[in-house]
Design an enzyme around this catalytic site. Structure first.
Site, short mmCIF file in Angstrom:
data_model
loop_
_atom_site.label_atom_id
_atom_site.label_comp_id
_atom_site.label_asym_id
_atom_site.label_seq_id
_atom_site.Cartn_x
_atom_site.Cartn_y
_atom_site.Cartn_z
N TYR A 150 10.92 4.10 2.57
CA TYR A 150 11.66 3.02 3.25
C TYR A 150 13.16 3.07 2.96
O TYR A 150 13.94 2.40 3.64
CB TYR A 150 11.10 1.65 2.84
CG TYR A 150 9.79 1.37 3.52
CD1 TYR A 150 9.74 0.97 4.85
CD2 TYR A 150 8.58 1.51 2.84
CE1 TYR A 150 8.54 0.71 5.48
CE2 TYR A 150 7.38 1.26 3.47
CZ TYR A 150 7.36 0.86 4.79
OH TYR A 150 6.18 0.62 5.41
N ASP B 2 0.81 -1.22 0.00
CA ASP B 2 0.00 0.00 0.00
C ASP B 2 0.84 1.28 0.00
O ASP B 2 0.32 2.37 -0.08
CB ASP B 2 -0.95 0.02 1.20
CG ASP B 2 -0.22 0.05 2.53
OD1 ASP B 2 1.03 0.10 2.54
OD2 ASP B 2 -0.89 0.01 3.57
#
Ligand code: NAD
Ligand code: G6P
Ligand code: MN
Length: 441
Positions: free
Chosen positions: A264, A170
């Site tokens: 990330y 997501d």
């Protein structure tokens, strides 16, 4: 209009109520005939199952609803399995996060040594789900967002190559919502180009349907604020640690100002910063256990006690509507453009064919077809090659039960400074994961 039977695997997950509400909200385009919840933890399943049974009776009595811990009951007569399991639950997530910290190494549930430990646990649970699905409903599709998605996807590629499993994330959708807020657009009106691995990628273009490019305008904003928006566009990624992550994208962009980074990447490009700003006694697992998990289960118990879900605190997990988009793409052959995790096979021209990459795809009833992203620059290519090898070595270590390969996998991770630290962390993680990992030789 055809109606579908769906089982949610990991029915006791903190995300289950949000997904159920989202499915109800999308019933006009993806109608349900049956909705089942399946978990292997009876207690967790019963709490959410009972509460959602009350909610379903009130809001969608026409849908046959049930919850179970019996795989046959769960997987018989289904069209889709939406999977979000967490093998080892929060107890093990806390260990994944805290054990490496003792050795000076930080991470996230999918990044760094903790993410690798989670990968070694998840493979077994995911193979079990796939086998149940294929035994009881051989024509069904699994839409999997159990993490760590990159490792699960590589394990599926090797161990269940013919299975109808799509691994999704997501985060690209969530970040696109932030980008669209920045340029005051609707995310549905934007098309992106993107390349990378799961939780390890870059946007190269963000265009509206007329073909107008917005990436420079977004970069300008991100270079000042990261992905922190003026108005909150999310319900999930809002805790203080997430706000910090959105903000840090500013420094990720500075490393290569050509592309917009996935958040990330901070675990790989700024591991020292992440470690120094981490509370080693209170990690994300604690934040979630005291936050989302508590809220969701308290709310479920309240519904059960009152016997009604009217005015309940369960809310639609709106950003998860991409899961319905994906189900519709398969069910109705919509050929929607979506970012998916697929086998490369030339989509990134200068990257190995057998790598599981994350790229935009056209999705129809046969699954995703990757859109070619061409050649990528050396800096990103090298980072990706290092990380994909970490993931491949881990899956080989799992299959061959090889301590040596798992140590190599840890040693190669950009989050870990040396082979010695890698070995120290690995040995502690082996001890903590005795009930979950294959025994390594
Ligand atoms: P959670 O611990 O609340 O729920 C997971 C559930 O899975 C638990 O009830 C547990 O009992 C169950 N479970 C564990 N092993 C199982 C097995 N073998 N069979 C059946 N059920 C099993 O976790 P959560 O925080 O709600 O997250 C659920 C999953 O969704 C995690 O893997 C998380 O990483 C993932 N997730 C992925 C994305 C993505 O972008 N891909 C986004 C959000 C969450
Ligand atoms: C995002 C990611 C997921 C990850 C999650 C962690 O949604 O895409 O892959 O699992 O964040 O969220 P949490 O709130 O559990 O830390
Ligand atoms: Mn993800």
């Amino acid at each position: 209009m055809e109606k579908f039977s769906v089982v949610i695997a990991g029915g006791g997950s903190t995300f289950t109520p949000g997904i159920v509400m989202m499915l109800l909200d999308n019933a006009d385009r993806f109608p349900l005939r049956k909705l089942k919840l399946y978990d292997n933890d009876k207690e967790r399943q019963e709490v959410l199952g009972k509460a959602l049974e009350i909610l379903m009776k009130e809001q969608a009595p026409e849908v046959e609803f049930s919850y179970t811990i019996d795989p046959k009951e769960a997987f018989a007569d289904i069209d889709f399995c939406m999977a979000h399991i967490r093998v080892g639950k929060y107890e093990m997530r806390e260990k994944d996060e805290k054990i490496p910290l003792k050795h000076g190494v930080a991470g996230q549930e999918t990044c760094g040594p903790g993410g690798l430990a989670y990968g070694m646990r998840s493979i077994t649970g995911m193979l079990e789900l796939i086998d149940y699905m294929e035994k009881y409903s051989p024509d069904a599709w699994m839409l999997n967002y159990s993490n760590p998605a990159a490792i699960v996807a590589e394990a599926c590629r090797i161990l269940r190559p013919d299975s109808k499993v799509l691994n999704i994330c997501d985060m690209p959708v969530g970040t696109l919502r932030r980008m669209s807020q920045i340029i005051n657009k609707n995310p549905k009106d934007l098309d992106v180009s993107y390349f990378g691995l799961n939780h390890f990628g870059w946007w190269t273009s963000v265009k509206d349907k007329s073909g107008k490019e917005y990436i420079d305008e977004i970069k300008e904003y991100v270079s000042q604020n990261g992905y922190l928006t003026q108005v909150e566009v999310d319900t999930q990624h809002t805790d203080p640690s997430w706000q910090e992550t959105h903000k840090k994208a500013k420094d990720l962009l500075a490393v290569d100002p050509r592309f917009l980074p996935n958040t990330y990447l901070k675990y790989y490009l700024y591991p020292d910063y992440v470690y120094e700003n981490m509370d080693c006694t209170y990690t994300r697992a604690n934040e979630v256990m005291d936050g989302r998990e508590k809220q969701v289960f308290d709310e479920a118990r309240k519904i059960i006690k009152k016997g009604t879900a009217k005015n309940s605190g369960f809310h639609i997990d709106a950003h998860a509507s991409f899961i319905v988009d994906l189900a519709c793409a398969i069910a109705f052959n919509t050929h929607e453009r979506m970012i998916m995790i697929v086998e490369n096979n030339g989509a990134i021209a200068n990257f190995p064919d057998d790598a599981m990459v994350e790229v935009p795809c056209i999705v129809g009833s046969d699954g995703p077809e990757a859109i070619c992203q061409g050649n990528i620059p050396m800096f990103e290519q090298a980072l990706m090659f290092q990380q994909v090898t970490v993931e491949k070595l881990l899956v080989e270590a799992y299959i061959e039960k090889s301590y040596q390969k798992l140590w190599q996998s840890f040693t190669l991770s950009k989050t870990i400074p040396s082979a010695k630290v890698a070995k120290d962390i690995l040995d502690d993680l082996i001890e903590a994961n005795r009930d979950y990992w294959p025994e390594l030789q």
